[in-house]
Design a protein around this motif. Structure first.
Motif, PDB file in Angstrom:
ATOM      1  N   GLU A 155       4.087   2.327 -10.267  1.00 24.11           N
ATOM      2  CA  GLU A 155       4.649   1.112  -9.707  1.00 24.11           C
ATOM      3  C   GLU A 155       5.835   1.493  -8.835  1.00 24.11           C
ATOM      4  OE1 GLU A 155       5.615  -1.603 -12.768  1.00 24.11           O
ATOM      5  OE2 GLU A 155       3.522  -1.984 -13.343  1.00 24.11           O
ATOM      6  N   TRP A 156       6.297   0.493  -8.063  1.00 24.05           N
ATOM      7  CA  TRP A 156       7.431   0.732  -7.173  1.00 24.05           C
ATOM      8  C   TRP A 156       8.724   0.236  -7.806  1.00 24.05           C
ATOM      9  CZ3 TRP A 156       5.998   3.805  -3.408  1.00 24.05           C
ATOM     10  CH2 TRP A 156       4.702   3.717  -2.870  1.00 24.05           C
ATOM     11  N   LYS A 157       9.814   0.937  -7.517  1.00 27.11           N
ATOM     12  CA  LYS A 157      11.108   0.517  -8.053  1.00 27.11           C
ATOM     13  C   LYS A 157      11.542  -0.818  -7.460  1.00 27.11           C
ATOM     14  CE  LYS A 157      13.484   4.596  -9.767  1.00 27.11           C
ATOM     15  NZ  LYS A 157      14.784   5.304  -9.779  1.00 27.11           N
ATOM     16  N   ILE A 158      11.298  -0.995  -6.148  1.00 25.23           N
ATOM     17  CA  ILE A 158      11.656  -2.241  -5.477  1.00 25.23           C
ATOM     18  C   ILE A 158      10.401  -3.092  -5.353  1.00 25.23           C
ATOM     19  CG2 ILE A 158      12.621  -3.257  -3.377  1.00 25.23           C
ATOM     20  CD1 ILE A 158      14.061  -0.611  -2.880  1.00 25.23           C
ATOM     21  N   LYS A 218       0.811  -1.213   0.000  1.00 30.70           N
ATOM     22  CA  LYS A 218       0.000   0.000   0.000  1.00 30.70           C
ATOM     23  C   LYS A 218       0.850   1.271   0.000  1.00 30.70           C
ATOM     24  CE  LYS A 218      -3.820   2.246   2.435  1.00 30.70           C
ATOM     25  NZ  LYS A 218      -4.753   2.169   3.584  1.00 30.70           N
ATOM     26  N   ARG A 219       1.837   1.320   0.919  1.00 29.16           N
ATOM     27  CA  ARG A 219       2.623   2.553   1.064  1.00 29.16           C
ATOM     28  C   ARG A 219       4.080   2.407   0.611  1.00 29.16           C
ATOM     29  NH1 ARG A 219       1.591   4.322   7.177  1.00 29.16           N
ATOM     30  NH2 ARG A 219       2.176   2.131   7.481  1.00 29.16           N
ATOM     31  N   GLY A 220       4.469   1.197   0.272  1.00 32.29           N
ATOM     32  CA  GLY A 220       5.837   0.982  -0.168  1.00 32.29           C
ATOM     33  C   GLY A 220       6.867   1.215   0.915  1.00 32.29           C
ATOM     34  N   ARG A 221       6.543   0.781   2.132  1.00 33.76           N
ATOM     35  CA  ARG A 221       7.434   0.986   3.263  1.00 33.76           C
ATOM     36  C   ARG A 221       7.915  -0.336   3.841  1.00 33.76           C
ATOM     37  NH1 ARG A 221       4.341   5.635   6.904  1.00 33.76           N
ATOM     38  NH2 ARG A 221       4.349   7.288   5.310  1.00 33.76           N
ATOM     39  N   ALA A 222       9.118  -0.306   4.392  1.00 32.90           N
ATOM     40  CA  ALA A 222       9.664  -1.474   5.082  1.00 32.90           C
ATOM     41  C   ALA A 222      10.291  -1.002   6.385  1.00 32.90           C
ATOM     42  CB  ALA A 222      10.703  -2.183   4.221  1.00 32.90           C
ATOM     43  N   VAL A 223      10.012  -1.716   7.470  1.00 32.94           N
ATOM     44  CA  VAL A 223      10.595  -1.382   8.772  1.00 32.94           C
ATOM     45  C   VAL A 223      12.054  -1.827   8.798  1.00 32.94           C
ATOM     46  CG1 VAL A 223      10.487  -1.805  11.257  1.00 32.94           C
ATOM     47  CG2 VAL A 223       8.374  -1.571   9.939  1.00 32.94           C
ATOM     48  N   PHE A 224      12.917  -0.939   9.286  1.00 30.62           N
ATOM     49  CA  PHE A 224      14.343  -1.246   9.394  1.00 30.62           C
ATOM     50  C   PHE A 224      14.774  -0.922  10.819  1.00 30.62           C
ATOM     51  CE2 PHE A 224      18.891  -0.769   8.890  1.00 30.62           C
ATOM     52  CZ  PHE A 224      19.218  -1.721   7.941  1.00 30.62           C
ATOM     53  N   ASN A 225      14.876  -1.946  11.638  1.00 32.61           N
ATOM     54  CA  ASN A 225      15.098  -1.735  13.065  1.00 32.61           C
ATOM     55  C   ASN A 225      16.577  -1.597  13.435  1.00 32.61           C
ATOM     56  OD1 ASN A 225      12.367  -1.778  13.936  1.00 32.61           O
ATOM     57  ND2 ASN A 225      12.343  -3.988  13.650  1.00 32.61           N
TER      58      ASN A 225
END
Length: 262
Positions: free
Chosen positions: A146-149, A89-96
């Motif tokens: 579209e998303w690049k990744i 949906k938002r093209g986000r990934a959590v990076f802890n």
């Protein structure tokens, strides 16, 4: 400090007069404590620890901060192997890992074991931002929506570097004065607090690093003569048992009664 959450690049060897918690986070960012020591959690960065105690716990009014941590030199290669997944949906990934140096991030993806590996780089294919205390990787949208990744897929974090406060030396904390340029660094910056802010530095501290006698002595010397006019108080930490601080092996008092002798 880590710099994440800061409104701009974290200043290095520059004085900042800070009057609130929000102002501190805007200038230096903030990383919540994670490393557990006994029943307590330890901050990774000493400025964060001091600012949290000063503003959040004791409602302090104002303090002058100076950061010496430089991402160009005080860093190391991360030994953690990571994978991330960007949501559709938002093209986000959590990076802890709030200690990450974004420029060093590199991602890769293979649709199948036989497929050619795709590599993605910071700023061109994804960006980094903080929301609250969570660090996100943000996919970049292309012109055709579209998303690049690829989203919803397991993406490998090929490599990245992290800040390493252990590489900060006591000499960098004590600092220097360059007569040709007029530039000061470290504790030497105390000598220009009054010039910049018309404020007298009353209490001098170098949390954690002042466990080293040479740093504590530098603080004490500065407190005795500020601008040739003022006197302040130097607050020095005491190591508990065996510790390594700024490359110095210390053997502090094992019990409270030995603190005075130390």
């Amino acid at each position: 400090a880590s710099g994440f959450g800061a409104s701009k690049k974290v200043p290095i060897n520059e004085l900042k007069l800070i009057k609130s918690w929000e102002e501190y986070v805007s200038a230096f960012g903030y990383t919540a404590p994670s490393e557990k020591i006994g029943d307590l959690k330890k901050h990774a960065f000493t400025l964060d620890e001091f600012a949290y105690a000063f503003f959040r716990l004791y409602n302090g009014e104002a303090a002058v901060f100076a950061n010496v941590l430089n991402p160009d030199t005080h860093k190391k290669q991360s030994e953690v192997v990571k994978t991330v997944t960007f949501d559709e949906k938002r093209g986000r990934a959590v990076f802890n890992d709030l200690s990450v140096i974004p420029d060093s991030l590199s991602l890769s993806y293979k649709a199948t074991p036989e497929s050619e590996e795709q590599t993605f780089v910071f700023n061109e294919d994804f960006k980094v931002f903080v929301d609250g205390s969570t660090l996100y990787l943000q996919d970049v949208a292309t012109g055709d929506s579209e998303w690049k990744i690829p989203v919803g897929k397991i993406i490998t974090v090929k490599q990245y570097e992290v800040l390493d406060p252990e590489k900060v030396t006591t000499n960098e904390i004590i600092g220097t004065y360059n007569a040709q340029t007029g530039k000061r660094s470290g504790l030497e910056l105390i000598k220009q607090v009054f010039q910049q802010f018309r404020q007298v530095p009353g209490i001098l501290a170098a949390p954690h690093f002042s466990k080293v006698p040479s740093v504590a002595l530098a603080l004490s010397t500065l407190a005795d003569n500020i601008e040739g006019v003022f006197r302040g108080i130097a607050v020095a930490d005491i190591p508990t048992g065996t510790e390594t601080v700024g490359g110095n092996e210390l053997q502090g008092p094992a019990v409270y009664s030995e603190a005075y002798t130390w």
